[in-house]
Design a protein around this motif. Structure first.
Motif, PDB file in Angstrom:
ATOM      1  N   GLU A  48      31.020  30.031  98.564  1.00  0.00           N
ATOM      2  CA  GLU A  48      30.547  28.903  98.066  1.00  0.00           C
ATOM      3  C   GLU A  48      29.788  29.069  96.864  1.00  0.00           C
ATOM      4  O   GLU A  48      29.316  30.166  96.501  1.00  0.00           O
ATOM      5  CB  GLU A  48      29.705  28.096  99.112  1.00  0.00           C
ATOM      6  N   GLU A  49      29.456  28.111  96.479  1.00  0.00           N
ATOM      7  CA  GLU A  49      28.546  27.998  94.995  1.00  0.00           C
ATOM      8  C   GLU A  49      27.127  27.226  95.210  1.00  0.00           C
ATOM      9  O   GLU A  49      27.215  26.465  96.064  1.00  0.00           O
ATOM     10  CB  GLU A  49      29.223  27.409  93.853  1.00  0.00           C
ATOM     11  N   ASN A  50      26.063  27.842  94.678  1.00  0.00           N
ATOM     12  CA  ASN A  50      24.651  27.423  94.622  1.00  0.00           C
ATOM     13  C   ASN A  50      24.384  26.968  96.084  1.00  0.00           C
ATOM     14  O   ASN A  50      23.501  25.967  96.251  1.00  0.00           O
ATOM     15  CB  ASN A  50      24.581  26.157  94.021  1.00  0.00           C
ATOM     16  N   THR A  51      24.615  28.069  96.947  1.00  0.00           N
ATOM     17  CA  THR A  51      24.068  27.767  98.361  1.00  0.00           C
ATOM     18  C   THR A  51      22.498  27.681  98.469  1.00  0.00           C
ATOM     19  O   THR A  51      21.800  27.067  99.421  1.00  0.00           O
ATOM     20  CB  THR A  51      24.523  29.018  99.439  1.00  0.00           C
ATOM     21  N   LYS A  52      21.826  28.112  97.542  1.00  0.00           N
ATOM     22  CA  LYS A  52      20.256  28.121  97.680  1.00  0.00           C
ATOM     23  C   LYS A  52      19.851  26.701  97.454  1.00  0.00           C
ATOM     24  O   LYS A  52      18.723  26.445  97.378  1.00  0.00           O
ATOM     25  CB  LYS A  52      19.594  29.064  96.411  1.00  0.00           C
ATOM     26  N   GLN A  53      20.695  25.847  96.768  1.00  0.00           N
ATOM     27  CA  GLN A  53      20.238  24.566  96.587  1.00  0.00           C
ATOM     28  C   GLN A  53      20.946  23.794  97.930  1.00  0.00           C
ATOM     29  O   GLN A  53      20.602  22.500  98.085  1.00  0.00           O
ATOM     30  CB  GLN A  53      20.899  23.975  95.374  1.00  0.00           C
ATOM     31  N   LYS A  54      21.383  24.407  98.852  1.00  0.00           N
ATOM     32  CA  LYS A  54      21.735  23.789 100.196  1.00  0.00           C
ATOM     33  C   LYS A  54      20.930  24.348 101.158  1.00  0.00           C
ATOM     34  O   LYS A  54      19.809  24.202 101.454  1.00  0.00           O
ATOM     35  CB  LYS A  54      23.216  23.903 100.140  1.00  0.00           C
ATOM     36  N   LEU A  55      21.882  24.791 102.403  1.00  0.00           N
ATOM     37  CA  LEU A  55      21.179  25.608 103.682  1.00  0.00           C
ATOM     38  C   LEU A  55      20.333  26.702 103.174  1.00  0.00           C
ATOM     39  O   LEU A  55      19.639  27.285 104.063  1.00  0.00           O
ATOM     40  CB  LEU A  55      22.097  25.672 104.765  1.00  0.00           C
ATOM     41  N   GLY A  56      20.768  27.443 102.390  1.00  0.00           N
ATOM     42  CA  GLY A  56      20.204  28.803 101.836  1.00  0.00           C
ATOM     43  C   GLY A  56      20.622  29.884 102.894  1.00  0.00           C
ATOM     44  O   GLY A  56      21.520  29.588 103.762  1.00  0.00           O
ATOM     45  N   ALA A  57      20.292  31.182 102.680  1.00  0.00           N
ATOM     46  CA  ALA A  57      20.356  32.248 103.486  1.00  0.00           C
ATOM     47  C   ALA A  57      20.160  32.019 104.970  1.00  0.00           C
ATOM     48  O   ALA A  57      20.664  32.172 105.830  1.00  0.00           O
ATOM     49  CB  ALA A  57      19.644  33.404 102.956  1.00  0.00           C
ATOM     50  N   ILE A  58      18.879  31.265 105.089  1.00  0.00           N
ATOM     51  CA  ILE A  58      18.404  30.705 106.517  1.00  0.00           C
ATOM     52  C   ILE A  58      19.545  30.060 107.020  1.00  0.00           C
ATOM     53  O   ILE A  58      19.474  30.260 108.589  1.00  0.00           O
ATOM     54  CB  ILE A  58      16.807  30.592 106.385  1.00  0.00           C
ATOM     55  N   GLY A  59      19.963  29.181 106.501  1.00  0.00           N
ATOM     56  CA  GLY A  59      21.072  28.318 107.238  1.00  0.00           C
ATOM     57  C   GLY A  59      22.176  29.117 107.739  1.00  0.00           C
ATOM     58  O   GLY A  59      22.808  28.758 108.882  1.00  0.00           O
ATOM     59  N   PHE A  60      22.702  29.971 106.730  1.00  0.00           N
ATOM     60  CA  PHE A  60      23.769  30.999 107.247  1.00  0.00           C
ATOM     61  C   PHE A  60      23.362  31.425 108.459  1.00  0.00           C
ATOM     62  O   PHE A  60      24.096  31.423 109.521  1.00  0.00           O
ATOM     63  CB  PHE A  60      24.226  31.830 106.074  1.00  0.00           C
TER      64      PHE A  60
END
Length: 178
Positions: free
Chosen positions: A135-147
């Motif tokens: 994906e792109e720009n996951t740090k503006q979404k759930l981030g690593a913690i979300g994963f």
């Protein structure tokens, strides 16, 4: 009350608004992109330095541009080795109009060796997570913690916890500031 946040990332801006609204009324949060002056993937104390650098830069911008802000918030994601394991965490630095400074930390979460190897080479965690999740720009979404929590916690929630405690010195100024 006006609060400047050292980022344009909506996750960070919304985390500040939500956390500090628990303590203060009528909050206006404004994101301004500022440099941390540390590596894109801070390690250890550089995470604290980066967060403080962001807050201090906002303090200066506020003075120069007469923005009349009350607080300046720097948030920096970093990694740290503790108990022979690597953890990711967020560091929050809040500075007030008198240049008083308070810090808070998010919960820490363990990282696997394969990711840590890339981070120690200077690759930012957000970019590593983008690659893993395709994906792109996951740090503006759930981030690593979300994963890593399978969506149970997101990046905004992670940061809110650190912000809740970063405000402690400002709630008890006589105990913390001379």
């Amino acid at each position: 009350m006006k609060i400047l946040v050292g980022s344009k990332n909506p996750v960070k801006i919304n985390a500040v608004k939500e956390a500090l609204s628990l303590y203060f009324d009528n909050i206006e949060t404004i994101g301004i992109e500022v440099d941390s002056n540390v590596s894109v993937q801070p390690i250890g104390e550089d995470t604290f330095i980066g967060a403080k650098n962001r807050a201090l830069k906002l303090f200066e911008i506020n003075k120069e541009q007469k923005l009349k802000a009350n607080y300046f918030v720097g948030i920096e994601g970093g990694i740290i080795k503790q108990f022979d394991k690597w953890f990711a965490f967020g560091c929050m630095c809040i500075i007030d109009e008198d240049k008083n400074c308070g810090f808070g930390l998010s919960p820490h979460f363990e990282l696997p060796d394969g990711i840590v190897e890339k981070l120690l080479k200077g690759i930012e965690l957000g970019n590593v997570m983008d690659e893993i999740q395709n994906e792109e720009n996951t740090k503006q979404k759930l981030g690593a913690i979300g994963f890593f929590t399978n969506g149970i916690m997101n990046r905004k929630e992670l940061y809110i916890e650190g912000l809740k405690v970063a405000v402690v010195p400002f709630l008890h100024k006589k105990m913390f500031f001379k």
